[in-house]
Design an enzyme around this catalytic site. Structure first.
Site, PDB file in Angstrom:
ATOM      1  N   CYS A 103      18.134  47.671  93.358  1.00  0.00           N
ATOM      2  CA  CYS A 103      17.055  48.222  92.186  1.00  0.00           C
ATOM      3  C   CYS A 103      17.491  47.402  90.932  1.00  0.00           C
ATOM      4  O   CYS A 103      18.789  47.689  90.810  1.00  0.00           O
ATOM      5  CB  CYS A 103      16.741  49.450  92.065  1.00  0.00           C
ATOM      6  SG  CYS A 103      15.536  49.900  90.775  1.00  0.00           S
ATOM      7  N   HIS A 146       8.639  51.215  97.088  1.00  0.00           N
ATOM      8  CA  HIS A 146       9.763  51.174  96.173  1.00  0.00           C
ATOM      9  C   HIS A 146       9.237  51.072  94.931  1.00  0.00           C
ATOM     10  O   HIS A 146       9.642  52.069  93.986  1.00  0.00           O
ATOM     11  CB  HIS A 146      10.815  50.255  96.486  1.00  0.00           C
ATOM     12  CG  HIS A 146      11.966  49.979  95.552  1.00  0.00           C
ATOM     13  ND1 HIS A 146      13.166  50.119  95.863  1.00  0.00           N
ATOM     14  CD2 HIS A 146      11.903  49.837  94.025  1.00  0.00           C
ATOM     15  CE1 HIS A 146      14.039  50.098  94.632  1.00  0.00           C
ATOM     16  NE2 HIS A 146      13.131  49.649  93.658  1.00  0.00           N
ATOM     17  N   GLU A 147       8.318  50.327  94.503  1.00  0.00           N
ATOM     18  CA  GLU A 147       7.813  50.150  93.053  1.00  0.00           C
ATOM     19  C   GLU A 147       7.026  51.314  92.764  1.00  0.00           C
ATOM     20  O   GLU A 147       7.003  51.830  91.646  1.00  0.00           O
ATOM     21  CB  GLU A 147       7.119  48.948  92.857  1.00  0.00           C
ATOM     22  CG  GLU A 147       7.917  47.512  93.008  1.00  0.00           C
ATOM     23  CD  GLU A 147       9.402  47.561  92.494  1.00  0.00           C
ATOM     24  OE1 GLU A 147       9.427  48.058  91.539  1.00  0.00           O
ATOM     25  OE2 GLU A 147      10.227  46.969  93.134  1.00  0.00           O
ATOM     26  N   HIS A 150       9.032  54.203  91.437  1.00  0.00           N
ATOM     27  CA  HIS A 150       9.167  54.093  89.804  1.00  0.00           C
ATOM     28  C   HIS A 150       8.218  54.917  88.955  1.00  0.00           C
ATOM     29  O   HIS A 150       8.350  55.271  88.179  1.00  0.00           O
ATOM     30  CB  HIS A 150       9.327  52.698  89.466  1.00  0.00           C
ATOM     31  CG  HIS A 150      10.811  52.094  89.946  1.00  0.00           C
ATOM     32  ND1 HIS A 150      11.787  52.663  89.332  1.00  0.00           N
ATOM     33  CD2 HIS A 150      10.956  51.013  90.805  1.00  0.00           C
ATOM     34  CE1 HIS A 150      12.740  51.658  89.906  1.00  0.00           C
ATOM     35  NE2 HIS A 150      12.237  50.899  90.385  1.00  0.00           N
TER      36      HIS A 150
HETATM   37 NI    NI Z   1      13.559  49.395  91.496  1.00  0.00          NI
END
Ligand code: NI
Length: 178
Positions: A103, A146-147, A150
């Site tokens: 990341c 993954h995004e 966030h």
């Molecule tokens: Ni990331």
């Protein structure tokens, strides 16, 4: 949409905040299109395969993803570059697969294996307000998950199950060449 030009790094409490959806009246606005282009450019500048708005200090559900050729994953097929606004996904297979992730907000070079769903269906708007939807598998599905994490203040670090898989990208490459 004021943002910082540098990427926030783990430890910054802003990365743990919850992101809000983009208000629909902003779809197609010059402001949103300009921000989306900025996010895409930054992602490419940092050689990332994905980047979420909260990583540059804007707690909104906006993410960029895609690449022509990934240096870290040279065998991967390209994923068309896109910006997704207010993305959501549903799981099409309960199959989980562990693979390395990194990341840009965790230095960029620290990797570990993270379990992710292998097959999802996602829906979003593009910055112009068009609907984007489709299936994503493998790395594509991994990046979206993954995004979207966030937006919930979740980093890949939180999802690592086998902490012995942690390593710096150069060491992992040496140990197991692509
Ligand atoms: Ni990331």
């Amino acid at each position: 949409m004021m943002t910082e030009t540098t990427l926030l790094q783990v430890g910054n409490p802003q990365l743990r905040e919850i992101s809000m959806p983009v208000e629909l009246h902003l779809l197609g606005s010059e402001e949103l299109i300009r921000f989306s282009n900025q996010l895409l450019e930054l992602m490419q500048q940092y050689k990332g395969v994905g980047l979420a708005a909260p990583q540059i200090g804007l707690q909104k559900k906006i993410l960029a993803l895609g690449f022509e050729k990934s240096e870290r994953r040279p065998l991967e097929k390209p994923i068309p570059r896109a910006v997704l606004i207010n993305p959501t996904f549903t799981v099409l297979s309960n199959n989980l697969e562990e693979d390395y992730e990194a990341c840009l907000s965790v230095g960029g070079n620290l990797m570990a294996k993270v379990p992710r769903f292998t097959h999802i269906y996602y829906q979003a708007y593009d910055p112009h307000g068009n609907t984007i939807e489709g299936e994503a598998k493998g790395l594509h599905a991994r990046i979206i998950q993954h995004e979207i994490d966030h937006f919930d203040g979740i980093l890949f670090l939180d999802r690592v199950q086998d902490t012995r898989t942690y390593g710096f990208v150069e060491e992992i490459k040496k140990a197991k060449p692509a």
